[in-house]
Write a protein that holds these residues in place. Structure first.
Motif, PDB file in Angstrom:
ATOM      1  N   ALA A 129       0.805  -1.218   0.000  1.00  0.00           N
ATOM      2  CA  ALA A 129       0.000   0.000   0.000  1.00  0.00           C
ATOM      3  C   ALA A 129       0.840   1.271   0.000  1.00  0.00           C
ATOM      4  O   ALA A 129       0.329   2.351  -0.326  1.00  0.00           O
ATOM      5  CB  ALA A 129      -0.928  -0.012   1.215  1.00  0.00           C
ATOM      6  N   ASP A 130       2.119   1.178   0.362  1.00  0.00           N
ATOM      7  CA  ASP A 130       2.979   2.365   0.442  1.00  0.00           C
ATOM      8  C   ASP A 130       3.912   2.506  -0.755  1.00  0.00           C
ATOM      9  O   ASP A 130       4.812   3.345  -0.738  1.00  0.00           O
ATOM     10  CB  ASP A 130       3.819   2.322   1.722  1.00  0.00           C
ATOM     11  CG  ASP A 130       2.961   2.350   2.975  1.00  0.00           C
ATOM     12  OD1 ASP A 130       1.893   2.986   2.933  1.00  0.00           O
ATOM     13  OD2 ASP A 130       3.355   1.729   3.981  1.00  0.00           O
ATOM     14  N   ALA A 131       3.722   1.689  -1.779  1.00  0.00           N
ATOM     15  CA  ALA A 131       4.620   1.754  -2.941  1.00  0.00           C
ATOM     16  C   ALA A 131       4.414   3.017  -3.759  1.00  0.00           C
ATOM     17  O   ALA A 131       5.312   3.457  -4.491  1.00  0.00           O
ATOM     18  CB  ALA A 131       4.422   0.528  -3.827  1.00  0.00           C
ATOM     19  N   LEU A 132       3.229   3.617  -3.656  1.00  0.00           N
ATOM     20  CA  LEU A 132       2.922   4.889  -4.314  1.00  0.00           C
ATOM     21  C   LEU A 132       2.328   5.833  -3.271  1.00  0.00           C
ATOM     22  O   LEU A 132       1.716   5.394  -2.300  1.00  0.00           O
ATOM     23  CB  LEU A 132       1.904   4.697  -5.441  1.00  0.00           C
ATOM     24  CG  LEU A 132       2.386   4.097  -6.753  1.00  0.00           C
ATOM     25  CD1 LEU A 132       1.180   3.729  -7.618  1.00  0.00           C
ATOM     26  CD2 LEU A 132       3.295   5.067  -7.503  1.00  0.00           C
ATOM     27  N   ARG A 133       2.501   7.132  -3.495  1.00  0.00           N
ATOM     28  CA  ARG A 133       1.841   8.095  -2.625  1.00  0.00           C
ATOM     29  C   ARG A 133       1.211   9.195  -3.456  1.00  0.00           C
ATOM     30  O   ARG A 133       1.658   9.486  -4.579  1.00  0.00           O
ATOM     31  CB  ARG A 133       2.827   8.690  -1.609  1.00  0.00           C
ATOM     32  CG  ARG A 133       4.004   9.411  -2.214  1.00  0.00           C
ATOM     33  CD  ARG A 133       4.995   9.839  -1.143  1.00  0.00           C
ATOM     34  NE  ARG A 133       6.164  10.502  -1.709  1.00  0.00           N
ATOM     35  CZ  ARG A 133       6.234  11.806  -1.971  1.00  0.00           C
ATOM     36  NH1 ARG A 133       5.196  12.591  -1.691  1.00  0.00           N
ATOM     37  NH2 ARG A 133       7.330  12.336  -2.475  1.00  0.00           N
ATOM     38  N   ARG A 134       0.156   9.773  -2.926  1.00  0.00           N
ATOM     39  CA  ARG A 134      -0.561  10.846  -3.603  1.00  0.00           C
ATOM     40  C   ARG A 134      -0.028  12.179  -3.100  1.00  0.00           C
ATOM     41  O   ARG A 134      -0.093  12.469  -1.904  1.00  0.00           O
ATOM     42  CB  ARG A 134      -2.063  10.741  -3.315  1.00  0.00           C
ATOM     43  CG  ARG A 134      -2.917  11.729  -4.099  1.00  0.00           C
ATOM     44  CD  ARG A 134      -3.196  11.210  -5.483  1.00  0.00           C
ATOM     45  NE  ARG A 134      -3.908  12.194  -6.282  1.00  0.00           N
ATOM     46  CZ  ARG A 134      -5.100  11.990  -6.822  1.00  0.00           C
ATOM     47  NH1 ARG A 134      -5.720  10.844  -6.624  1.00  0.00           N
ATOM     48  NH2 ARG A 134      -5.668  12.905  -7.562  1.00  0.00           N
ATOM     49  N   ARG A 135       0.497  12.987  -4.020  1.00  0.00           N
ATOM     50  CA  ARG A 135       1.065  14.272  -3.627  1.00  0.00           C
ATOM     51  C   ARG A 135       0.006  15.317  -3.337  1.00  0.00           C
ATOM     52  O   ARG A 135       0.138  16.138  -2.442  1.00  0.00           O
ATOM     53  CB  ARG A 135       1.963  14.803  -4.748  1.00  0.00           C
ATOM     54  CG  ARG A 135       3.316  14.161  -4.837  1.00  0.00           C
ATOM     55  CD  ARG A 135       4.033  14.677  -6.056  1.00  0.00           C
ATOM     56  NE  ARG A 135       5.443  14.344  -6.062  1.00  0.00           N
ATOM     57  CZ  ARG A 135       6.202  14.450  -7.143  1.00  0.00           C
ATOM     58  NH1 ARG A 135       5.681  14.857  -8.290  1.00  0.00           N
ATOM     59  NH2 ARG A 135       7.479  14.133  -7.083  1.00  0.00           N
ATOM     60  N   SER A 136      -1.048  15.327  -4.158  1.00  0.00           N
ATOM     61  CA  SER A 136      -2.051  16.379  -4.036  1.00  0.00           C
ATOM     62  C   SER A 136      -3.397  15.858  -4.482  1.00  0.00           C
ATOM     63  O   SER A 136      -3.509  14.805  -5.095  1.00  0.00           O
ATOM     64  CB  SER A 136      -1.661  17.592  -4.896  1.00  0.00           C
ATOM     65  OG  SER A 136      -1.566  17.207  -6.267  1.00  0.00           O
ATOM     66  N   PHE A 137      -4.436  16.629  -4.174  1.00  0.00           N
ATOM     67  CA  PHE A 137      -5.795  16.253  -4.566  1.00  0.00           C
ATOM     68  C   PHE A 137      -6.531  17.504  -5.009  1.00  0.00           C
ATOM     69  O   PHE A 137      -6.665  18.460  -4.250  1.00  0.00           O
ATOM     70  CB  PHE A 137      -6.523  15.600  -3.394  1.00  0.00           C
ATOM     71  CG  PHE A 137      -7.954  15.234  -3.701  1.00  0.00           C
ATOM     72  CD1 PHE A 137      -8.237  14.242  -4.613  1.00  0.00           C
ATOM     73  CD2 PHE A 137      -8.993  15.902  -3.071  1.00  0.00           C
ATOM     74  CE1 PHE A 137      -9.553  13.899  -4.895  1.00  0.00           C
ATOM     75  CE2 PHE A 137     -10.306  15.567  -3.359  1.00  0.00           C
ATOM     76  CZ  PHE A 137     -10.579  14.563  -4.277  1.00  0.00           C
TER      77      PHE A 137
END
Length: 239
Positions: free
Chosen positions: A160-168
């Motif tokens: 679950a931590d292989a990608l992260r969302r920078r902004s929304f």
């Protein structure tokens, strides 16, 4: 068990306890179901046929990502149309605090995917991340719930931590194709883990234009040399 998993487990426990006093109802037509674990009644279940694109090397998923994201394999379980059982289940998953919908349908999809030779060497699943504030509001990431169901059936871990969302910048739901593209550009970054030479499956709820999967997939490929990537989504939007 971390706090997130504990919260989900407690929610599922209370839902099961509640079914002793209040009958479980179909998420589409609200008729009582035979078992507490059933998402749908028998009639509505018959209106949720699984696509056969998982059997085909070229399908709606691979065609929509062609020339943008190099993948080993791609498939979706269902076709998303407005007013259908599939839409009702996706909405329950995303907007009505039903992560169990994602896990159950993901597991169901994973059972049939055991037959796919292209997925035999998969080393793990990576859910498309959502913004921290949205996750806090919802209590979970719907793509992660799907990935957990898939992983349970396939016997593979979820990263679950292989990608992260920078902004929304708001929901993609009512945006045009160009607006979707602009909305997700530079919104994702690599997270934790070293996946060089691995074969990961990128997981999302609904494939529409493919912009989100395109950017997420290419972030992973850029970060991890030798990585091979496949894509699975619970549904693919009808063109």
């Amino acid at each position: 068990m971390d706090l997130r998993r504990l919260s989900v487990a407690v929610t599922d426990w209370f839902r099961g306890l509640g079914s002793l006093f209040f009958p479980n109802v179909c998420l589409h037509c609200q008729v009582a179901t035979a078992r507490a674990s059933d998402l749908l009644c028998v009639g509505c279940e018959a209106q949720l046929p699984m696509t056969d694109n998982w059997r085909l090397p070229e399908n709606d998923v691979t065609d929509r990502l062609a020339g943008r994201l190099p993948i080993v394999y791609g498939a979706s379980a269902y076709t998303f149309r407005e007013g259908t059982v599939c839409q009702q289940l996706i909405h329950a998953l995303k907007y009505h605090h039903r992560p169990d919908v994602g896990r159950q349908l993901g597991q169901r999809f994973g059972e049939v995917l055991r037959q796919v030779p292209a997925l035999t060497d998969v080393t793990g699943l990576v859910p498309v991340p959502i913004y921290d504030r949205r996750r806090h509001e919802r209590g979970y990431n719907q793509a992660e719930a799907i990935a957990e169901g898939l992983g349970e059936a396939l016997g593979k871990p979820t990263y679950a931590d292989a990608l992260r969302r920078r902004s929304f910048q708001g929901s993609q739901t009512k945006r045009s194709k160009l607006e979707r593209l602009e909305n997700v550009q530079d919104s994702f970054a690599a997270g934790r883990g070293d996946f060089r030479q691995d074969h990961l499956v990128l997981v999302d709820d609904v494939l529409t234009t493919g912009a989100t999967l395109d950017f997420c997939g290419n972030v992973l490929l850029s970060r991890h040399p030798g990585l091979r990537l496949s894509v699975l989504t619970l549904a693919v939007a009808e063109r």
